[in-house]
Scaffold this motif. Structure first.
Motif: not given
Length: 529
Positions: A41, A56, A74, A76-77, A81, A102
């Protein structure tokens, strides 16, 4: 046997696992995240500390029974996605454990672009009494600690029992000491069958192990033995040690895994190894489908390029003929010029037919390559049907050429009439094109209870032996047909259409003496009502 170092080993699993792991409190705030999840992430541990887990993975804690695998997205920072599969376990009212895998992205339709549905793994929770008893004993010892510590201990225990990864822990020599429930189910062995009896190479292909040993020997400039040394050498050298392998089950069947092996250190001393493997069958299948799709796309692009190149050449002659004949017809104005007009009208008709054949060939190949052809069988009165097709081709043959057709056997056959028509037209038009004046072209059909057979035989220029192996390749033209126009697609189409009807094409030819093509299609009885 599990000893007091259980917590150390489970911590190693947590730190080295190649799946994401997360511990949240009762308020859904992140307490702990493993390195794999942080890397996935794009966060650091400090950045995630105290952050809400639903930031998250939205909808993470919806009303779903604990232990249920779900397909979510999810974030990510950086805001992008990624599709994941999650399993949430409720340890107590203050702690929730999340395992995150994943997943590969499959081809999506337009309406699915925002719903990344991934086929995935089911949560496999199998009781392991010995491990549970000893881990529960540890929790009793830790009873005087605060509730957060208990939650983390539960988290580490859940990793071993619930995470959908094949986990094994070995001693320094590589002999298996721990064998988790997922390993039992995936490989078909019970713990008692492997613990203290086998090392990690038990589940690997010996040839694959030898090939990897050779590659590592060259890479590290030292001799690596094709045994546990191959699996552990990079772990001992503190190098990345995650590779794809084939695991072999007890029944001999195989499946691909991504295997990560890390050393267990006590100071500078290596006391054992931890092996964590993920089944990547779905990922490999997705990669194969993607490669096939890209291959088909390249084929279609190549077909388009060849079409443009060939069309610019093949269209030039008939278009020039049509243009010149049209001009000359306009100059023949008297009744006495009727013969000349008729000659040029026939040239125009012939050129138009040639252009039509070229376009039909390209359209047929395009449809074949796109996989859009569906076989639609029906009863066909063979003699009458093939006879009518040959009559349509009379305009292609020269006046002195003759076509002989005969049918033998049953009068009806159950097959696709459209595909049969393309086969007959391509073979007969080729025979006309490559046969000299005065030639007789023989066409025969035969129907039996078992098969339908079509034979087209000519007395033309024949096919050189060295060309036979490429006869059905797209755009291939024989070395002796340089002065005869064509696309090189006709026989390719014949072969593919015959294949679609579960049949085949054979060829007998002798240069200068003619060629015979035989198409054989099995008789498939119609479905019963």
């Amino acid at each position: 046997m599990i000893t007091e170092d259980t917590n150390n080993h489970t911590n190693l699993i947590f730190n080295h696992a190649n799946i994401g792991m997360l511990l949240a409190d009762g308020g859904n705030n992140v307490l702990l995240a493993n390195p794999f999840l942080l890397n996935l992430l794009g966060y650091t541990g400090e950045e995630l500390q105290g952050r809400r887990a639903t930031q998250l993975i939205p909808a993470l804690f919806s009303d779903t029974p604990p232990g249920t695998a779900r397909e979510l997205v999810a974030i990510r920072k950086n805001g992008t996605t990624i599709p994941v599969e999650v399993v949430v376990s409720q340890e107590d009212e203050d702690h929730k454990i999340v395992c995150i895998t994943e997943k590969p992205i499959r081809n999506l339709s337009a309406g699915e672009e925002d719903a990344l549905l991934i086929t995935g793994l089911r949560d496999q929770i199998v009781a392991q009494e010995q491990i549970i008893r000893e881990l529960e004993y540890e929790l009793q010892i830790a009873g005087d600690k605060d509730r957060s510590t208990k939650g983390i201990n539960n988290f580490l225990r859940s990793i071993w029992l619930n995470v959908d990864a094949i986990m094994m822990v070995t001693n320094r020599e590589g002999f298996i000491r721990w064998f988790n429930p997922v390993a039992e189910k995936a490989l078909g062995y019970k713990q008692a069958e492997v613990i203290d009896l086998y090392d990690l190479t038990r589940f690997l292909d010996k040839e694959q192990l030898a090939e990897r040993a050779t590659a590592f020997s060259e890479e590290l400039a030292q001799h690596i033995h094709p045994d546990m040394e191959t699996l552990t050498i990079k772990a001992r050298l503190h190098m990345p040690n995650e590779y794809e392998w084939d695991y072999i089950r007890k029944d001999g069947s195989r499946f691909p895994v991504s295997l990560n092996i890390s050393a267990i250190q006590d100071g500078h001393l290596t006391t054992g190894y931890i092996a964590i493997a993920l089944d990547i069958t779905e990922r490999k299948q997705s990669e194969l489908e993607l490669r096939n799709a890209l291959g088909r796309e390249r084929e279609l692009n190549s077909l388009k390029s060849r079409f443009v190149s060939l069309a610019s050449h093949e269209f030039r002659t008939p278009l020039s003929t049509i243009k010149s004949s049209t001009y000359l017809i306009s100059k023949y104005e008297t009744a006495a010029d009727q013969v000349k007009r008729q000659k040029h009208i026939q040239r125009i008709i012939s050129s138009v037919n040639m252009l039509t054949d070229i376009l039909n060939d390209f359209l047929s190949v395009g449809i074949i390559e796109e996989g859009k052809i569906q076989v639609r069988n029906s009863f066909v009165s063979t003699g009458k049907y093939v006879g009518n097709i040959i009559s349509e081709l009379d305009g292609l043959k020269r006046e002195s050429q003759h076509i002989y057709y005969a049918h033998h056997g049953l009068q009806e056959v159950y097959l696709d009439p459209t595909l049969l028509k393309h086969i007959v037209m391509n073979l007969v038009s080729n025979a006309i094109k490559f046969s000299p004046d005065e030639a007789v072209i023989s066409v025969r059909t035969q129907c039996t209870e078992e098969k339908f057979v079509l034979s087209v035989k000519d007395k033309g220029i024949g096919i050189p032996p060295e060309d036979m192996q490429h006869l059905y390749d797209r755009f291939f033209r024989g070395s002796n047909v340089a002065n005869i126009q064509g696309t090189g697609l006709g026989l390719h189409i014949v072969a593919r259409y015959a294949e679609l009807m579960k049949g085949n094409v054979t060829c007998k030819s002798e240069p200068g003496h003619g060629t015979e093509f035989t198409v054989t299609i099995p008789s498939i009885p119609p479905p019963q009502n």
